[in-house]
Design an enzyme around this catalytic site. Structure first.
Site, short mmCIF file in Angstrom:
data_model
loop_
_atom_site.label_atom_id
_atom_site.label_comp_id
_atom_site.label_asym_id
_atom_site.label_seq_id
_atom_site.Cartn_x
_atom_site.Cartn_y
_atom_site.Cartn_z
N CYS A 74 3.45 3.28 5.02
CA CYS A 74 2.99 4.66 4.88
C CYS A 74 1.47 4.69 4.99
CB CYS A 74 3.43 5.23 3.53
SG CYS A 74 2.85 6.91 3.24
N VAL A 75 0.99 5.41 5.98
CA VAL A 75 -0.43 5.58 6.20
C VAL A 75 -0.74 7.07 6.06
CG1 VAL A 75 -2.38 5.12 7.74
CG2 VAL A 75 -0.34 3.65 7.84
N VAL A 76 -1.60 7.39 5.11
CA VAL A 76 -1.96 8.79 4.84
C VAL A 76 -3.35 9.04 5.40
CG1 VAL A 76 -2.30 10.54 3.04
CG2 VAL A 76 -0.54 8.77 2.74
N THR A 96 -11.78 9.52 7.09
CA THR A 96 -12.47 8.62 8.01
C THR A 96 -11.55 8.26 9.17
OG1 THR A 96 -11.69 6.57 6.97
CG2 THR A 96 -13.66 7.61 6.01
N HIS A 102 -10.38 5.51 9.83
CA HIS A 102 -9.53 4.37 9.45
C HIS A 102 -8.06 4.65 9.74
CE1 HIS A 102 -8.39 0.78 7.27
NE2 HIS A 102 -7.52 1.49 6.58
N GLU A 147 -0.68 -5.52 8.58
CA GLU A 147 -0.03 -6.82 8.41
C GLU A 147 1.45 -6.82 8.82
OE1 GLU A 147 -3.69 -6.58 6.30
OE2 GLU A 147 -1.91 -5.36 5.88
N TRP A 198 0.86 -1.18 0.00
CA TRP A 198 0.00 0.00 0.00
C TRP A 198 0.90 1.23 0.00
CZ3 TRP A 198 -5.02 -0.03 -0.90
CH2 TRP A 198 -5.74 1.15 -0.69
N ARG A 200 9.40 12.76 3.28
CA ARG A 200 10.09 11.89 4.22
C ARG A 200 10.62 10.62 3.56
NH1 ARG A 200 6.82 15.20 6.27
NH2 ARG A 200 7.01 15.99 8.39
#
Length: 161
Positions: free
Chosen positions: A85-87, A91, A93, A63, A27, A132
């Site tokens: 990487c979480v953007v 929401t 989430h 995961e 992802w 980053r």
């Protein structure tokens, strides 16, 4: 004997048989690919041979904890580096994913005998991630690899007390 807090580890300071697993998420792969390259370049620059580094991929950040725990169980590695990487979106989430991976990796670090290095970007927008992952804020994958090298040195010192 101490070193400065952010001093890179020179090749002659790194041990020669350090075995590292790097797990990256698919992802946001354009970001995690750059983080991975930064980590690999840093490990190579510290004298870690290519055959001593194994790279694995998982679908997303949640995961990462499972993958790291499975790699730890093999007993083959001196360190596991997780890259993701979480953007932030519109929401909750983002909050659940960030909390899950952070708590999971923290738990592994408190329970396991090898360090799991947290190289997961948690950012407000894609530009923050790009900054980053080799942009104006450096490469957090490279910093994660430096942390793995420092922790190996730390573990080596602790074992020799």
């Amino acid at each position: 004997m101490s070193t400065s807090d952010n001093a890179p580890i020179a090749a002659d300071q790194a041990q020669r048989d350090m075995r590292v697993a790097v797990v990256r998420t698919l992802w946001n792969s354009h970001i995690t690919g750059a983080l991975l390259q930064g980590a690999l370049d840093t490990l190579a620059g510290a004298g870690i041979e290519d055959e001593m580094v194994d790279v694995f991929e998982v679908p997303g950040a949640v995961e990462l904890t499972f993958a790291a725990s499975q790699l730890i169980e093999t007993g083959l590695y001196d360190s596991v580096i997780v890259l993701g990487c979480v953007v932030r979106g519109g929401t909750p989430h983002f909050d659940y994913v960030c909390q899950s991976v952070t708590q999971g990796i923290t738990h592994l670090n408190s329970e396991c005998d090898i360090p799991v290095i947290f190289g997961v970007l948690t950012v407000d927008c894609e530009q923050d991630a790009l900054d980053r992952a080799g942009g104006r804020c450096g490469n957090k994958g490279a910093e994660a690899a430096e942390a793995a090298l420092h922790m190996f040195d730390f573990m080596d010192r602790v074992k020799n007390i």
